[in-house]
Write a protein that holds these residues in place. Structure first.
Motif, PDB file in Angstrom:
ATOM      1  N   CYS A 199      10.667  20.708  -2.543  1.00  0.00           N
ATOM      2  CA  CYS A 199      12.025  20.201  -2.762  1.00  0.00           C
ATOM      3  C   CYS A 199      12.022  18.684  -2.969  1.00  0.00           C
ATOM      4  CB  CYS A 199      12.920  20.566  -1.588  1.00  0.00           C
ATOM      5  SG  CYS A 199      13.330  22.322  -1.530  1.00  0.00           S
ATOM      6  N   LYS A 200      11.133  17.986  -2.293  1.00  0.00           N
ATOM      7  CA  LYS A 200      11.030  16.537  -2.509  1.00  0.00           C
ATOM      8  C   LYS A 200      10.527  16.222  -3.912  1.00  0.00           C
ATOM      9  CE  LYS A 200      10.612  15.199   2.287  1.00  0.00           C
ATOM     10  NZ  LYS A 200       9.793  14.597   3.336  1.00  0.00           N
ATOM     11  N   GLU A 201       9.599  17.061  -4.418  1.00  0.00           N
ATOM     12  CA  GLU A 201       9.152  16.901  -5.817  1.00  0.00           C
ATOM     13  C   GLU A 201      10.332  17.089  -6.766  1.00  0.00           C
ATOM     14  OE1 GLU A 201       5.986  19.552  -6.895  1.00  0.00           O
ATOM     15  OE2 GLU A 201       4.817  19.051  -5.114  1.00  0.00           O
ATOM     16  N   ARG A 202      11.143  18.117  -6.502  1.00  0.00           N
ATOM     17  CA  ARG A 202      12.309  18.381  -7.338  1.00  0.00           C
ATOM     18  C   ARG A 202      13.286  17.207  -7.287  1.00  0.00           C
ATOM     19  NH1 ARG A 202      15.183  23.846  -6.506  1.00  0.00           N
ATOM     20  NH2 ARG A 202      15.256  23.121  -4.376  1.00  0.00           N
ATOM     21  N   ASP A 203      13.456  16.612  -6.097  1.00  0.00           N
ATOM     22  CA  ASP A 203      14.348  15.456  -5.968  1.00  0.00           C
ATOM     23  C   ASP A 203      13.907  14.309  -6.867  1.00  0.00           C
ATOM     24  OD1 ASP A 203      15.740  16.890  -4.092  1.00  0.00           O
ATOM     25  OD2 ASP A 203      14.941  15.799  -2.357  1.00  0.00           O
ATOM     26  N   ARG A 204      12.608  14.026  -6.877  1.00  0.00           N
ATOM     27  CA  ARG A 204      12.091  12.929  -7.709  1.00  0.00           C
ATOM     28  C   ARG A 204      12.299  13.220  -9.192  1.00  0.00           C
ATOM     29  NH1 ARG A 204       8.078  12.994  -3.698  1.00  0.00           N
ATOM     30  NH2 ARG A 204       6.729  14.328  -4.933  1.00  0.00           N
ATOM     31  N   GLU A 205      12.065  14.461  -9.590  1.00  0.00           N
ATOM     32  CA  GLU A 205      12.229  14.813 -11.002  1.00  0.00           C
ATOM     33  C   GLU A 205      13.704  14.803 -11.415  1.00  0.00           C
ATOM     34  OE1 GLU A 205      10.120  18.363 -12.106  1.00  0.00           O
ATOM     35  OE2 GLU A 205       8.339  17.769 -10.975  1.00  0.00           O
ATOM     36  N   LEU A 206      14.578  15.251 -10.546  1.00  0.00           N
ATOM     37  CA  LEU A 206      15.999  15.276 -10.879  1.00  0.00           C
ATOM     38  C   LEU A 206      16.602  13.875 -10.910  1.00  0.00           C
ATOM     39  CD1 LEU A 206      17.398  18.381  -8.979  1.00  0.00           C
ATOM     40  CD2 LEU A 206      17.048  18.098 -11.416  1.00  0.00           C
ATOM     41  N   GLN A 207      16.029  12.960 -10.170  1.00  0.00           N
ATOM     42  CA  GLN A 207      16.544  11.593 -10.174  1.00  0.00           C
ATOM     43  C   GLN A 207      16.408  10.977 -11.564  1.00  0.00           C
ATOM     44  OE1 GLN A 207      14.802   9.138  -7.157  1.00  0.00           O
ATOM     45  NE2 GLN A 207      16.521   7.703  -7.172  1.00  0.00           N
ATOM     46  N   ALA A 208      15.382  11.386 -12.316  1.00  0.00           N
ATOM     47  CA  ALA A 208      15.192  10.871 -13.670  1.00  0.00           C
ATOM     48  C   ALA A 208      16.134  11.540 -14.666  1.00  0.00           C
ATOM     49  CB  ALA A 208      13.745  11.086 -14.104  1.00  0.00           C
ATOM     50  N   VAL A 209      16.654  12.717 -14.346  1.00  0.00           N
ATOM     51  CA  VAL A 209      17.482  13.484 -15.289  1.00  0.00           C
ATOM     52  C   VAL A 209      18.979  13.245 -15.052  1.00  0.00           C
ATOM     53  CG1 VAL A 209      18.107  15.822 -16.019  1.00  0.00           C
ATOM     54  CG2 VAL A 209      15.730  15.258 -15.565  1.00  0.00           C
ATOM     55  N   LEU A 210      19.391  13.167 -13.809  1.00  0.00           N
ATOM     56  CA  LEU A 210      20.812  13.093 -13.473  1.00  0.00           C
ATOM     57  C   LEU A 210      21.313  11.648 -13.469  1.00  0.00           C
ATOM     58  CD1 LEU A 210      20.866  15.614 -10.483  1.00  0.00           C
ATOM     59  CD2 LEU A 210      21.350  16.081 -12.884  1.00  0.00           C
ATOM     60  N   SER A 211      22.612  11.511 -13.694  1.00  0.00           N
ATOM     61  CA  SER A 211      23.228  10.189 -13.568  1.00  0.00           C
ATOM     62  C   SER A 211      23.319   9.844 -12.081  1.00  0.00           C
ATOM     63  CB  SER A 211      24.612  10.186 -14.204  1.00  0.00           C
ATOM     64  OG  SER A 211      25.504  10.963 -13.431  1.00  0.00           O
ATOM     65  N   ASN A 212      23.679   8.587 -11.771  1.00  0.00           N
ATOM     66  CA  ASN A 212      23.752   8.165 -10.364  1.00  0.00           C
ATOM     67  C   ASN A 212      24.795   8.965  -9.592  1.00  0.00           C
ATOM     68  OD1 ASN A 212      21.744   6.278 -10.681  1.00  0.00           O
ATOM     69  ND2 ASN A 212      23.162   4.593 -11.122  1.00  0.00           N
ATOM     70  N   ASP A 213      25.953   9.195 -10.199  1.00  0.00           N
ATOM     71  CA  ASP A 213      26.998   9.981  -9.527  1.00  0.00           C
ATOM     72  C   ASP A 213      26.560  11.425  -9.315  1.00  0.00           C
ATOM     73  OD1 ASP A 213      28.660   7.786  -9.441  1.00  0.00           O
ATOM     74  OD2 ASP A 213      29.744   8.337 -11.282  1.00  0.00           O
ATOM     75  N   GLN A 214      25.944  12.014 -10.341  1.00  0.00           N
ATOM     76  CA  GLN A 214      25.476  13.393 -10.231  1.00  0.00           C
ATOM     77  C   GLN A 214      24.377  13.512  -9.186  1.00  0.00           C
ATOM     78  OE1 GLN A 214      24.408  13.921 -14.317  1.00  0.00           O
ATOM     79  NE2 GLN A 214      26.268  15.091 -14.797  1.00  0.00           N
ATOM     80  N   TYR A 215      23.457  12.547  -9.173  1.00  0.00           N
ATOM     81  CA  TYR A 215      22.355  12.617  -8.217  1.00  0.00           C
ATOM     82  C   TYR A 215      22.863  12.438  -6.791  1.00  0.00           C
ATOM     83  CZ  TYR A 215      17.905  12.122  -5.935  1.00  0.00           C
ATOM     84  OH  TYR A 215      16.833  12.310  -5.098  1.00  0.00           O
ATOM     85  N   SER A 216      23.818  11.540  -6.591  1.00  0.00           N
ATOM     86  CA  SER A 216      24.347  11.362  -5.235  1.00  0.00           C
ATOM     87  C   SER A 216      25.091  12.621  -4.786  1.00  0.00           C
ATOM     88  CB  SER A 216      25.249  10.133  -5.153  1.00  0.00           C
ATOM     89  OG  SER A 216      26.367  10.286  -5.984  1.00  0.00           O
ATOM     90  N   SER A 217      25.778  13.288  -5.717  1.00  0.00           N
ATOM     91  CA  SER A 217      26.427  14.557  -5.392  1.00  0.00           C
ATOM     92  C   SER A 217      25.380  15.625  -5.065  1.00  0.00           C
ATOM     93  CB  SER A 217      27.301  15.009  -6.556  1.00  0.00           C
ATOM     94  OG  SER A 217      27.866  16.256  -6.291  1.00  0.00           O
ATOM     95  N   TYR A 218      24.314  15.671  -5.857  1.00  0.00           N
ATOM     96  CA  TYR A 218      23.225  16.622  -5.593  1.00  0.00           C
ATOM     97  C   TYR A 218      22.570  16.321  -4.256  1.00  0.00           C
ATOM     98  CZ  TYR A 218      18.414  18.197  -5.493  1.00  0.00           C
ATOM     99  OH  TYR A 218      17.218  18.715  -5.084  1.00  0.00           O
ATOM    100  N   PHE A 219      22.274  15.042  -3.999  1.00  0.00           N
ATOM    101  CA  PHE A 219      21.568  14.658  -2.788  1.00  0.00           C
ATOM    102  C   PHE A 219      22.377  15.040  -1.549  1.00  0.00           C
ATOM    103  CE2 PHE A 219      19.642  11.810   0.316  1.00  0.00           C
ATOM    104  CZ  PHE A 219      18.294  11.983   0.022  1.00  0.00           C
TER     105      PHE A 219
END
Length: 182
Positions: free
Chosen positions: A103-123
């Motif tokens: 899941c931590k690997e997925r977090d790093r990969e998604l951080q490059a794909v999602l916008s800041n708002d989307q990533y904070s919502s995902y996180f």
């Protein structure tokens, strides 16, 4: 002669309408399945990844590019997690530890794909998505079926295995006891 001609034309018209009615295309509500795509029944890992991806796309409101990247990432990570679950079946602490790394690997990969708002919502919703995926995996009987097919000889706690019983000797009568026996 006119009666024969009228009768013949009537029979010909009925015959032509019956033939055209048989050849008319029927509207069917049965959808044809694309046979190049795998069936979810046969690939539970893909179905699991698609289910999680669909939920994340809806919740995070991703565009097409982001959703395609997310689906690829989830397909890879869910496959890894399913392998971890299969390999370490019965040891939930080890499964959780190794899946947390994935899941931590997925977090790093998604951080490059999602916008800041989307990533904070995902996180903020990571635990919800992890639970959503785990609940589906726990309820999925097809994963258990696949595992039982791949490992057909289950072992018991006392070391005994389930095997076919010894065949019983066939009791055959001595001699001919048929209809002609005297």
């Amino acid at each position: 002669m006119t009666t024969k001609t009228a009768f013949a034309s009537l029979v010909l018209a009925l015959w032509a309408s019956a033939a055209s009615a048989q050849q008319a295309p029927r509207a069917s509500n049965v959808q044809l399945r694309d046979k190049t795509q795998s069936s979810p029944r046969l690939n539970p890992v893909e179905a699991r990844a698609d289910r999680l991806s669909n939920q994340m796309v809806r919740d995070l409101r991703l565009n097409n590019y982001q959703s395609e990247k997310l689906r690829a990432i989830n397909a890879e990570k869910i496959a890894k997690m399913a392998e971890i679950e299969r390999r370490n079946a019965g040891n939930q602490a080890l499964i959780d530890q190794e899946c947390n790394g994935v899941c931590k690997e997925r977090d790093r990969e998604l951080q490059a794909v999602l916008s800041n708002d989307q990533y904070s919502s995902y996180f903020g919703s990571r635990a919800t998505y992890y639970k959503y995926d785990k609940d589906y995996a726990a309820q999925s009987a097809s994963i258990l079926l696949t595992n039982s097919v791949q490992n057909p000889a289950p072992a018991r706690a006392n070391g005994a295995t389930i095997a076919p019983a010894k065949p019983k000797p066939a009791n055959q009568p001595a001699g001919n006891l048929g209809r002609n026996a005297r």
